[in-house]
Design an enzyme around this catalytic site. Structure first.
Site, PDB file in Angstrom:
ATOM      1  CG  ASP A  60       9.597   1.336  -0.720  1.00 36.10           C
ATOM      2  OD1 ASP A  60       9.054   1.672  -1.790  1.00 36.10           O
ATOM      3  OD2 ASP A  60       9.634   0.160  -0.316  1.00 36.10           O
ATOM      4  CB  CYS A  81       5.893  -0.798  -6.869  1.00 31.05           C
ATOM      5  SG  CYS A  81       4.426  -0.661  -5.856  1.00 31.05           S
ATOM      6  CG  ASP A 124       1.963   8.861   8.246  1.00 31.12           C
ATOM      7  OD1 ASP A 124       2.757   9.133   7.315  1.00 31.12           O
ATOM      8  OD2 ASP A 124       0.751   9.065   8.156  1.00 31.12           O
TER       9      ASP A 124
END
Length: 130
Positions: free
Chosen positions: A41, A94, A18
């Site tokens: 990301d 995204c 994590d």
């Protein structure tokens, strides 16, 4: 790691930690191991994929972005902490939502002040910007 293998360099780390809690690493001399480049990301609401996946729109709520903001922020902060002076960090989602993008970056810039700076997006052949 498949995508990184295309880069032709063995000098990268792919991890399943994590990222908020990526551990401190040290070299043989006990000095912190820092990175020249970090790609953050981060998990996101995915609203930027709606054209490709229309079903995302039917499930999307403002809470999605609000619920992810703190996690995205802590991942980005950890990325900054793992970066060598003069290194580069890319923050990627995204999502099109400013809460997940500009607000996260702005919070990190406020926290770290002059020790971080934003770079302009590089010119890409065939891509016209506004």
């Amino acid at each position: 790691s498949h995508q990184m293998g295309r880069m032709g360099s063995g000098a990268y780390v792919v991890t399943n930690f994590d990222a908020q809690f990526f551990p401190a690493l040290f070299d043989e001399a006990g000095q912190p191991l820092l990175f020249d480049r970090v790609l953050a990301d981060v998990p996101c609401s995915g609203d930027g994929t709606m054209r490709k996946y229309p079903a995302v729109w039917s499930k999307w709520t403002p809470r999605d972005a609000l619920g992810l903001h703190h996690r995205q922020y802590t991942i980005l902060c950890r990325g900054v902490e793992l970066l060598k002076v003069g290194g580069r960090l890319v923050y990627s989602t995204c999502s099109l939502n400013p809460i997940e993008n500009e607000a996260v970056v702005a919070a990190v810039v406020r926290r770290y002040g002059a020790s971080v700076s934003l770079l302009p997006f590089p010119e890409l052949e065939g891509l016209r910007g506004s």
